[in-house]
Design an enzyme around this catalytic site. Structure first.
Site, PDB file in Angstrom:
ATOM      1  CD  GLU A  54      -1.400  -2.321   2.093  1.00 27.49           C
ATOM      2  OE1 GLU A  54      -2.184  -2.908   2.851  1.00 27.49           O
ATOM      3  OE2 GLU A  54      -0.185  -2.668   1.970  1.00 27.49           O
ATOM      4  CB  SER A 170      16.754 -39.971 -11.665  1.00 30.52           C
ATOM      5  OG  SER A 170      17.788 -39.211 -11.063  1.00 30.52           O
ATOM      6  CG  LEU A 206      19.530 -29.662  -3.116  1.00 30.67           C
ATOM      7  CD1 LEU A 206      19.310 -30.004  -1.649  1.00 30.67           C
ATOM      8  CD2 LEU A 206      18.437 -30.293  -3.968  1.00 30.67           C
TER       9      LEU A 206
END
Length: 367
Positions: A54, A170, A206
């Site tokens: 705001e 993977s 990561l």
């Protein structure tokens, strides 16, 4: 609810999303000031301790704010924290009408801001695009109401439900579009979490890797009950503004704890349950460090214990149009599993979208 209210609130929500992952433990909030159906000021909360949405919008609007309407995705605050109350700034600026998407679940506010504005003669409306606003701040809402972080379980799997081949490979199941989306998820969560099995198998960084290096790294949390992580692991040796935390148990060797601390890693020694770090103790500890959201990228074992503990709130699955086959190829959830279909962990409010050739499925755990 008028169509123009929806239009301007959509803009406020779009602005708020820019703050995701950066305002913790505060909510992501956007604000738009409109006068004569034209936007004269807008802003969003950029970081905890800095001016709220705001205030940014009021500064941009200046004198044009007098007699205008402000659209804000969350009820304006009415208490002193690290910044003054937004309600007083709204009154001082001469705002005529406030449209809020939702009331603030924070007990320090909880309708108090809206009540104050009404008492000062400001026209107030609440509930415009409330569902969208609640989804935007789902992590903040859980954190402020329960004191625990929001947990999103992310997985990538083939059509036949495999997360790796029978040899354990993977990379890569999904395409580049899905992988970029996964990095966007890291960018908007406070922490990314994996188990020691993932670290030993893949040695991941990561970190958040987005085009033009625009992403931010989340705090890295490693579940390692016996502290088997090697000192050479990438997550132990990163040059990153985000810390690495290793959650372990009292079974961890003291000399290993000390060596990791010497490398700047924070080690949490927590109670264990059946030999593994207790989930509730871990979440409580992370919440005290102002971690409000966790992206769980664990392997099959971690995923199973998280679901069994009932700590997962949301699941995001990237499904690739590939088939690995093989009875020895792992699936995304290990453990004993359920006995009957009626016992299954079930998702609600499921949505899907295309990610290149993959499908991203999103849903919330029924609890």
């Amino acid at each position: 609810m008028e169509s123009k209210d929806i239009e301007f609130m959509k803009r406020a929500l779009s602005l708020a999303r820019k703050g995701l992952g950066r305002t913790s433990p505060n909510p992501a909030v956007g604000a738009v000031i409109v006068r004569d159906n034209k936007i004269v000021g807008e802003g969003y909360h950029q970081k905890a301790g800095t001016p709220h949405a705001e205030i940014h919008a009021l500064r941009e609007a200046g004198e044009a704010a007098r007699g205008s309407t402000i659209y804000v995705t969350l009820e304006p605050c009415c208490h002193y924290g690290r910044t003054p109350p937004c309600t007083e700034a709204i009154i001082k600026a001469g705002i005529r009408r406030v449209v809020a998407a939702m009331a603030d679940p924070n007990p320090k506010v909880a309708g108090g801001g809206l009540k104050f504005l009404r008492q000062k003669g400001v026209e107030v409306e609440v509930g415009v695009l409330e569902k969208e606003a609640r989804r935007l701040n789902e992590a903040f809402i859980k954190y402020i109401v329960t004191g625990k972080p929001w947990v999103t379980l992310k997985m990538a799997l083939t059509l036949d439900g495999k997360i790796a081949t029978r040899t354990g490979v993977s990379r890569w199941i999904t395409g580049r579009t899905s992988r970029n989306k996964a990095h966007q998820l890291r960018d908007t969560h406070d922490a990314v979490m994996v188990g020691i099995g993932t670290v030993l198998a893949d040695d991941p960084r990561l970190t958040t890797r987005l085009p033009e290096k625009k992403g931010r790294d989340a705090v890295r949390v490693i579940l390692d009950s016996r502290l088997r992580i090697p000192l050479s692991a990438k997550v132990v040796n990163l040059d990153s503004p985000a810390k690495t935390i290793i959650a372990t148990s009292e079974a961890a060797p003291l000399d290993s704890i000390n060596r990791l601390k010497e490398k700047g890693v924070e080690v949490l020694v927590l109670p264990a349950s059946e030999g593994l770090v207790d989930w509730n103790s871990l979440l409580d500890t992370l919440a005290k460090r102002s971690i409000t959201s966790i992206l769980l990228e664990g392997g099959a074992g971690v995923n199973a214990t998280a679901l069994e503990a009932g700590i997962v709130d949301k699941v995001i699955a990237f499904i690739a149009p590939k088939i690995f086959g093989g009875t020895e190829a792992p699936g995304p959830v290990a453990g004993i599993g359920i006995a009957t279909p009626e016992e299954a962990w079930t998702l609600k409010d499921v949505e899907q979208e295309a990610c290149g050739e993959d499908i991203m499925l999103t849903g919330y755990l029924k609890k």
